[in-house]
Design an enzyme around this catalytic site. Structure first.
Site, PDB file in Angstrom:
ATOM      1  N   GLU A  97       8.359  14.596  -8.529  1.00 51.39           N
ATOM      2  CA  GLU A  97       9.504  13.970  -9.180  1.00 51.39           C
ATOM      3  C   GLU A  97       9.616  14.477 -10.618  1.00 51.39           C
ATOM      4  O   GLU A  97       8.606  14.692 -11.292  1.00 51.39           O
ATOM      5  CB  GLU A  97       9.328  12.445  -9.171  1.00 51.39           C
ATOM      6  CG  GLU A  97      10.545  11.660  -9.582  1.00 51.39           C
ATOM      7  CD  GLU A  97      10.363  10.163  -9.312  1.00 51.39           C
ATOM      8  OE1 GLU A  97      10.774   9.368 -10.180  1.00 51.39           O
ATOM      9  OE2 GLU A  97       9.805   9.802  -8.249  1.00 51.39           O
ATOM     10  N   ASP A 112      11.896  13.303 -13.974  1.00 51.06           N
ATOM     11  CA  ASP A 112      12.690  12.123 -14.328  1.00 51.06           C
ATOM     12  C   ASP A 112      13.356  12.189 -15.691  1.00 51.06           C
ATOM     13  O   ASP A 112      12.724  12.519 -16.694  1.00 51.06           O
ATOM     14  CB  ASP A 112      11.779  10.878 -14.418  1.00 51.06           C
ATOM     15  CG  ASP A 112      11.369  10.346 -13.074  1.00 51.06           C
ATOM     16  OD1 ASP A 112      11.952  10.745 -12.075  1.00 51.06           O
ATOM     17  OD2 ASP A 112      10.439   9.519 -13.050  1.00 51.06           O
ATOM     18  N   GLU A 150      15.171   8.862 -17.470  1.00 50.72           N
ATOM     19  CA  GLU A 150      15.543   7.449 -17.360  1.00 50.72           C
ATOM     20  C   GLU A 150      16.063   6.989 -18.719  1.00 50.72           C
ATOM     21  O   GLU A 150      15.455   7.274 -19.757  1.00 50.72           O
ATOM     22  CB  GLU A 150      14.351   6.582 -16.930  1.00 50.72           C
ATOM     23  CG  GLU A 150      13.827   6.905 -15.549  1.00 50.72           C
ATOM     24  CD  GLU A 150      12.770   5.915 -15.071  1.00 50.72           C
ATOM     25  OE1 GLU A 150      12.507   4.930 -15.789  1.00 50.72           O
ATOM     26  OE2 GLU A 150      12.199   6.144 -13.988  1.00 50.72           O
ATOM     27  N   ARG A 158      -4.553   4.312 -24.504  1.00 47.67           N
ATOM     28  CA  ARG A 158      -4.397   4.477 -23.055  1.00 47.67           C
ATOM     29  C   ARG A 158      -5.497   5.355 -22.462  1.00 47.67           C
ATOM     30  O   ARG A 158      -5.895   5.169 -21.311  1.00 47.67           O
ATOM     31  CB  ARG A 158      -3.024   5.077 -22.778  1.00 47.67           C
ATOM     32  CG  ARG A 158      -2.683   5.232 -21.317  1.00 47.67           C
ATOM     33  CD  ARG A 158      -1.268   5.754 -21.191  1.00 47.67           C
ATOM     34  NE  ARG A 158      -0.892   6.052 -19.833  1.00 47.67           N
ATOM     35  CZ  ARG A 158       0.252   6.634 -19.496  1.00 47.67           C
ATOM     36  NH1 ARG A 158       1.128   6.953 -20.436  1.00 47.67           N
ATOM     37  NH2 ARG A 158       0.532   6.875 -18.241  1.00 47.67           N
TER      38      ARG A 158
END
Length: 273
Positions: free
Chosen positions: A98, A100, A102, A261
């Protein structure tokens, strides 16, 4: 962006083998949302809408394996908080690939966030996010993906905003084996889209509508794929300057700099590039 960069990019990609114009009747099928998705002007203009009952979406009739796609989009105007408009390439299945775009809505007067991501073999987590240097609700703007075996380039109005390079040599999967369709949708994501879900959709402003026009796709020739120089060709010097300008002034999140993260270390492609 100046005319010089547009001219250079046009030269680089004018050798594409096939170019398709943008008649939406011929190129796309509606996938959900009933009459919330519409085509106007003899196939030259399309809209997606969201109300309290449902959003809407479409997909391309064709699949693509490498090439360039361009779409002009005018995003939901006014208070678009909680809405997400997507425009992306994707294959299907648990190990899907994919690429993307958005667009995360916001309250009136606050900027949209452009979210980009890449999935390979079902794994994503390669997010970069940007503010735009214009109001994407006032006029149509062109959002493009250039997909080659060696890299993926995201562009806005022909200005590159992100280059993602193939890092298979260090064990990072790259989307290059699965044909993908083009998808777009407008949907309710107010559990996360605006300020982490703190701002909800104001349904009194519904329906929310995004508009599409001037779709174009280009596929590359077999002779180009045998040309190593062409495969590795990315951006000229002006394009690289524009990329740095966007990333310095408008990038608001990069997974490759998110220490919280990745406390044990960044993904390997971050260290390389």
């Amino acid at each position: 962006m100046g005319s010089r960069l547009f001219f250079i990019l046009a030269l680089v990609f004018s050798s594409c083998m096939v170019c398709f114009g943008g008649n939406f009747f011929q190129e796309f099928d509606f996938t959900w949302g009933g009459n919330r998705a519409k085509i106007f002007n003899g196939g030259q203009l399309m809209s997606l809408s969201l109300d309290k009952v449902s959003g809407s979406g479409f997909q391309s009739k064709k699949e693509y394996l490498f090439g360039r796609i361009d779409m002009q989009i005018k995003l939901v105007a006014g208070n678009s908080a909680g809405t997400v408009t997507t425009y992306y390439l994707s294959s299907q299945g648990p190990t899907h690939d994919e690429i993307d775009f958005e667009f995360l809505g916001n309250v009136t007067g606050e900027p949209y966030i452009l979210h980009t991501n890449i999935y390979a073999q079902g794994k994503g987590n390669k997010e970069q996010q940007f503010y735009l240097w214009f109001d994407p609700t006032k006029n149509f703007h062109t959002y493009s993906i250039i997909w080659k075996p060696q890299h993926i380039i995201f562009l806005v109005d022909n200005t590159p905003i992100r280059v993602y390079k193939n890092a298979e040599s260090i064990g990072v999967p790259f989307p290059k084996n699965q044909p993908m369709r083009i998808y777009s949708s407008l949907w309710n994501a107010d559990d996360w889209a605006t300020r982490g879900g703190l701002v909800k959709i104001d349904w009194s402003k519904a329906p929310f509508t995004a508009y599409y026009r001037n779709f174009n796709s280009q596929t590359f020739s077999s002779s180009q794929f045998s040309n190593e120089k062409w495969q590795n060709q990315e951006l000229d010097a002006n394009g690289r300057r524009r990329l740095r300008w966007v990333q310095r002034n408008f990038m608001i999140y990069n997974y490759c700099t998110d220490f919280k993260r990745f406390p044990q270390g960044f993904p390997p492609e971050c260290k390389r590039f």
